[in-house]
Design a protein around this motif. Structure first.
Motif, PDB file in Angstrom:
ATOM      1  N   PRO A 134      75.395 -40.684 -41.719  1.00  7.51           N
ATOM      2  CA  PRO A 134      74.471 -39.625 -42.147  1.00  7.51           C
ATOM      3  C   PRO A 134      73.099 -39.725 -41.492  1.00  7.51           C
ATOM      4  O   PRO A 134      72.376 -38.734 -41.393  1.00  7.51           O
ATOM      5  CB  PRO A 134      74.398 -39.804 -43.669  1.00  7.51           C
ATOM      6  N   ARG A 135      72.736 -40.908 -41.029  1.00  6.37           N
ATOM      7  CA  ARG A 135      71.456 -41.043 -40.333  1.00  6.37           C
ATOM      8  C   ARG A 135      71.468 -40.268 -39.016  1.00  6.37           C
ATOM      9  O   ARG A 135      70.420 -39.804 -38.561  1.00  6.37           O
ATOM     10  CB  ARG A 135      71.147 -42.521 -40.069  1.00  6.37           C
ATOM     11  N   LEU A 136      72.643 -40.129 -38.424  1.00  3.03           N
ATOM     12  CA  LEU A 136      72.745 -39.352 -37.198  1.00  3.03           C
ATOM     13  C   LEU A 136      72.629 -37.862 -37.481  1.00  3.03           C
ATOM     14  O   LEU A 136      72.060 -37.118 -36.688  1.00  3.03           O
ATOM     15  CB  LEU A 136      74.066 -39.664 -36.493  1.00  3.03           C
ATOM     16  N   ASP A 137      73.147 -37.422 -38.634  1.00  3.59           N
ATOM     17  CA  ASP A 137      72.961 -36.021 -39.014  1.00  3.59           C
ATOM     18  C   ASP A 137      71.475 -35.729 -39.206  1.00  3.59           C
ATOM     19  O   ASP A 137      70.984 -34.656 -38.834  1.00  3.59           O
ATOM     20  CB  ASP A 137      73.732 -35.717 -40.302  1.00  3.59           C
ATOM     21  N   LYS A 138      70.768 -36.683 -39.780  1.00  9.59           N
ATOM     22  CA  LYS A 138      69.316 -36.543 -39.968  1.00  9.59           C
ATOM     23  C   LYS A 138      68.610 -36.486 -38.617  1.00  9.59           C
ATOM     24  O   LYS A 138      67.692 -35.675 -38.413  1.00  9.59           O
ATOM     25  CB  LYS A 138      68.781 -37.710 -40.794  1.00  9.59           C
ATOM     26  N   ALA A 139      69.048 -37.322 -37.680  1.00 14.01           N
ATOM     27  CA  ALA A 139      68.445 -37.324 -36.346  1.00 14.01           C
ATOM     28  C   ALA A 139      68.646 -35.986 -35.662  1.00 14.01           C
ATOM     29  O   ALA A 139      67.725 -35.451 -35.024  1.00 14.01           O
ATOM     30  CB  ALA A 139      69.054 -38.449 -35.503  1.00 14.01           C
ATOM     31  N   GLU A 142      66.311 -33.374 -37.225  1.00 14.92           N
ATOM     32  CA  GLU A 142      64.920 -33.569 -36.821  1.00 14.92           C
ATOM     33  C   GLU A 142      64.724 -33.188 -35.351  1.00 14.92           C
ATOM     34  O   GLU A 142      63.684 -32.627 -34.984  1.00 14.92           O
ATOM     35  CB  GLU A 142      64.501 -35.020 -37.059  1.00 14.92           C
ATOM     36  N   TYR A 143      65.709 -33.478 -34.536  1.00 13.06           N
ATOM     37  CA  TYR A 143      65.580 -33.101 -33.138  1.00 13.06           C
ATOM     38  C   TYR A 143      65.644 -31.585 -32.975  1.00 13.06           C
ATOM     39  O   TYR A 143      64.911 -31.004 -32.168  1.00 13.06           O
ATOM     40  CB  TYR A 143      66.664 -33.765 -32.283  1.00 13.06           C
ATOM     41  N   ARG A 144      66.487 -30.938 -33.743  1.00 15.95           N
ATOM     42  CA  ARG A 144      66.566 -29.475 -33.687  1.00 15.95           C
ATOM     43  C   ARG A 144      65.204 -28.859 -34.037  1.00 15.95           C
ATOM     44  O   ARG A 144      64.751 -27.910 -33.391  1.00 15.95           O
ATOM     45  CB  ARG A 144      67.644 -28.964 -34.629  1.00 15.95           C
ATOM     46  N   ALA A 145      64.558 -29.413 -35.043  1.00 16.39           N
ATOM     47  CA  ALA A 145      63.236 -28.917 -35.436  1.00 16.39           C
ATOM     48  C   ALA A 145      62.218 -29.156 -34.317  1.00 16.39           C
ATOM     49  O   ALA A 145      61.361 -28.306 -34.041  1.00 16.39           O
ATOM     50  CB  ALA A 145      62.777 -29.606 -36.720  1.00 16.39           C
ATOM     51  N   TYR A 146      62.329 -30.302 -33.661  1.00 16.91           N
ATOM     52  CA  TYR A 146      61.424 -30.626 -32.549  1.00 16.91           C
ATOM     53  C   TYR A 146      61.596 -29.634 -31.399  1.00 16.91           C
ATOM     54  O   TYR A 146      60.611 -29.140 -30.836  1.00 16.91           O
ATOM     55  CB  TYR A 146      61.720 -32.049 -32.077  1.00 16.91           C
ATOM     56  N   VAL A 147      62.839 -29.336 -31.057  1.00 13.70           N
ATOM     57  CA  VAL A 147      63.111 -28.403 -29.962  1.00 13.70           C
ATOM     58  C   VAL A 147      62.551 -27.021 -30.278  1.00 13.70           C
ATOM     59  O   VAL A 147      61.923 -26.372 -29.431  1.00 13.70           O
ATOM     60  CB  VAL A 147      64.629 -28.328 -29.699  1.00 13.70           C
ATOM     61  N   GLN A 148      62.750 -26.568 -31.505  1.00 17.19           N
ATOM     62  CA  GLN A 148      62.232 -25.265 -31.897  1.00 17.19           C
ATOM     63  C   GLN A 148      60.703 -25.250 -31.840  1.00 17.19           C
ATOM     64  O   GLN A 148      60.086 -24.286 -31.370  1.00 17.19           O
ATOM     65  CB  GLN A 148      62.699 -24.920 -33.311  1.00 17.19           C
ATOM     66  N   GLU A 149      60.118 -26.332 -32.285  1.00 16.72           N
ATOM     67  CA  GLU A 149      58.653 -26.458 -32.263  1.00 16.72           C
ATOM     68  C   GLU A 149      58.111 -26.383 -30.836  1.00 16.72           C
ATOM     69  O   GLU A 149      57.097 -25.721 -30.568  1.00 16.72           O
ATOM     70  CB  GLU A 149      58.268 -27.792 -32.900  1.00 16.72           C
ATOM     71  N   GLN A 150      58.780 -27.053 -29.911  1.00 17.74           N
ATOM     72  CA  GLN A 150      58.345 -27.036 -28.511  1.00 17.74           C
ATOM     73  C   GLN A 150      58.468 -25.644 -27.899  1.00 17.74           C
ATOM     74  O   GLN A 150      57.608 -25.207 -27.138  1.00 17.74           O
ATOM     75  CB  GLN A 150      59.149 -28.044 -27.696  1.00 17.74           C
ATOM     76  N   ALA A 151      59.534 -24.940 -28.247  1.00 23.91           N
ATOM     77  CA  ALA A 151      59.708 -23.578 -27.736  1.00 23.91           C
ATOM     78  C   ALA A 151      58.613 -22.661 -28.270  1.00 23.91           C
ATOM     79  O   ALA A 151      58.050 -21.838 -27.531  1.00 23.91           O
ATOM     80  CB  ALA A 151      61.086 -23.043 -28.122  1.00 23.91           C
ATOM     81  N   GLU A 152      58.320 -22.800 -29.542  1.00 22.06           N
ATOM     82  CA  GLU A 152      57.288 -21.952 -30.147  1.00 22.06           C
ATOM     83  C   GLU A 152      55.905 -22.270 -29.589  1.00 22.06           C
ATOM     84  O   GLU A 152      55.060 -21.374 -29.476  1.00 22.06           O
ATOM     85  CB  GLU A 152      57.320 -22.128 -31.662  1.00 22.06           C
ATOM     86  N   ALA A 153      55.665 -23.528 -29.243  1.00 21.22           N
ATOM     87  CA  ALA A 153      54.366 -23.909 -28.675  1.00 21.22           C
ATOM     88  C   ALA A 153      54.237 -23.459 -27.217  1.00 21.22           C
ATOM     89  O   ALA A 153      53.125 -23.247 -26.723  1.00 21.22           O
ATOM     90  CB  ALA A 153      54.185 -25.422 -28.770  1.00 21.22           C
ATOM     91  N   PRO A 313      67.572 -46.086 -35.056  1.00 14.62           N
ATOM     92  CA  PRO A 313      68.063 -46.884 -36.189  1.00 14.62           C
ATOM     93  C   PRO A 313      69.549 -47.221 -36.091  1.00 14.62           C
ATOM     94  O   PRO A 313      69.954 -48.344 -36.414  1.00 14.62           O
ATOM     95  CB  PRO A 313      67.759 -45.984 -37.397  1.00 14.62           C
ATOM     96  N   VAL A 314      70.360 -46.278 -35.659  1.00 18.32           N
ATOM     97  CA  VAL A 314      71.791 -46.540 -35.522  1.00 18.32           C
ATOM     98  C   VAL A 314      72.069 -47.389 -34.287  1.00 18.32           C
ATOM     99  O   VAL A 314      72.872 -48.328 -34.331  1.00 18.32           O
ATOM    100  CB  VAL A 314      72.586 -45.218 -35.463  1.00 18.32           C
ATOM    101  N   ALA A 315      71.408 -47.079 -33.178  1.00 20.82           N
ATOM    102  CA  ALA A 315      71.598 -47.873 -31.963  1.00 20.82           C
ATOM    103  C   ALA A 315      71.205 -49.331 -32.190  1.00 20.82           C
ATOM    104  O   ALA A 315      71.834 -50.251 -31.650  1.00 20.82           O
ATOM    105  CB  ALA A 315      70.782 -47.273 -30.825  1.00 20.82           C
ATOM    106  N   GLN A 316      70.188 -49.553 -32.996  1.00 21.56           N
ATOM    107  CA  GLN A 316      69.720 -50.909 -33.294  1.00 21.56           C
ATOM    108  C   GLN A 316      70.829 -51.737 -33.933  1.00 21.56           C
ATOM    109  O   GLN A 316      71.002 -52.921 -33.616  1.00 21.56           O
ATOM    110  CB  GLN A 316      68.512 -50.847 -34.239  1.00 21.56           C
TER     111      GLN A 316
END
Length: 384
Positions: A134-139, A142-153, A313-316
């Motif tokens: 589930p930590r990967l689903d969270k990642a 969060e990455y999807r939100a980051y990508v959208q944020e970058q496009a909007e900026a 966190p998962v890779a660690q």
């Protein structure tokens, strides 16, 4: 950039595309050995070890036995990119790990990195990929939100750039050019997953397909870059292209939220960003007129690091030594880049034509030192 690149697609889609690379009818029943599809690329063939595979994680083992540099793409039926590896030189090998769901896909080998490629169909069977941490689903979220944020900026910065071009203000347009590209460069693998947008906004003249005329078919940032720095004039054509750039980026902003993103595509995308640096920024080819390569360079590294930090966190847990090495190499590369800007809170970097060959070699070595362990990140987060 080139027209189609690594896409952040669902893990399942990636494996499906991988299967598409296959040329025979071998099926996979889930063993680790069955999870590897061998892809042999030549100048006129794309041969694979399987044409059908079960949903889940898969590893694409690519070998270029041809005389030309090649690329291998994993594609959805509508030509969206699942994942890919570029710049696979003659006699070299590359490996890509991904996850895929059930469905129909295609694999394209592109000798000479041109055209639609030599394609194979792939079938991925099974209802869904294995359940993941589930930590990967969270990642991914969060990455999807980051990508959208970058496009909007990106859009308002592109509008500032376009406004200056349309006003005929050469100096203002030059000043606005590099900042307008940062969000795109940070998320380039996702941006390029929409293959119909990237060639409109970010292709270089030598990236045009055979038969395209630079006078009429070349559009986007780099076409305007040439007008501003080399031609040193803004005509009605450039003003029209400035409007088109904004329109294309508006479409990207609207569509980026629909990109397929998985943990492995995030990891592969991070590696792809480093490949972008190695093949375009370090060489000075990307921003050949403006010499703002280090701005793109930094943005690519930031985008790669964002993916890595979310997956860390998962890779660690799965590969502690890999994480230790990646932390070390990201820090070293960022410290080296900071030597080329007086204010580390800004993107005011040294013009790349002022960077000596010895300094470029140092930057290249630092990129390669990071890219090698980064290529192992996808395998470190894949569902076992």
């Amino acid at each position: 950039m080139r027209a189609a690149r690594l896409s952040f697609v669902t893990a399942a889609a990636a494996a499906a595309a991988l299967t598409a690379v296959t040329g025979c009818t071998q099926k996979s029943d889930g063993g680790d050995g069955d999870r590897v599809i061998n892809v042999t690329a030549t100048d006129d063939k794309c041969e694979t070890s399987a044409k059908e595979i079960a949903a889940g994680h898969v590893e694409l083992a690519i070998e270029n036995k041809g005389s030309k540099v090649t690329e291998v793409y994993l594609l959805f039926p509508d030509d969206r990119v699942v994942t890919e590896r570029e710049n696979i030189g003659p006699g070299t090998k590359q490996r890509v790990t991904a996850e895929v769901k059930a469905g129909e896909y295609q694999i394209a080998c592109k000798p000479g990195m041109k055209g639609d490629g030599i394609r194979q169909s792939l079938k991925v069977t099974g209802g869904s990929a294995a359940k993941r941490d589930p930590r990967l689903d969270k990642a991914v979220a969060e990455y999807r939100a980051y990508v959208q944020e970058q496009a909007e900026a990106t859009l308002p910065l592109a509008e500032v750039f376009a406004k200056a071009v349309k006003a005929g203000d050469l100096e203002a347009a030059k000043k606005a050019y590099a900042p307008s590209r940062i969000g795109w460069e940070r998320t380039e693998p996702v941006a390029e997953s929409f293959g119909d947008i990237d060639p409109e906004v970010d292709v270089r003249e030598d990236g045009l397909e055979d038969g395209q005329d630079p006078a009429t078919d070349w559009t986007g940032w780099h076409r305007l870059e040439k007008a501003l720095w080399q031609d040193k004039k803004i005509t009605d054509r450039e003003k029209q292209l400035a409007d088109k750039l904004v329109t294309d980026l508006e479409e990207w902003e609207e569509r980026v939220g629909t990109a397929d993103i998985s943990p492995t595509s995030m990891a592969n995308g991070a590696k792809e960003l480093l490949d972008e640096v190695a093949t375009g920024k370090v060489t000075g080819e990307e921003e050949r007129y403006s010499h703002t390569d280090l701005v793109d360079f930094k943005a690519n590294v930031e985008g790669a690091q964002k993916s890595y930090e979310l997956l860390k966190p998962v890779a660690q847990e799965n590969d502690k030594a890999l994480v230790t090495e990646l932390d070390k190499q990201f820090a070293a590369l960022n410290a080296l880049l900071d030597e080329y800007r007086p204010d580390t809170s800004s993107y005011d970097f040294t013009s790349y034509d002022k960077v000596t060959e010895a300094q470029r070699k140092e930057l290249s070595d630092a990129v390669n030192a990071l890219a090698e362990p980064l290529s192992k990140l996808a395998a470190a987060v894949v569902t076992k």
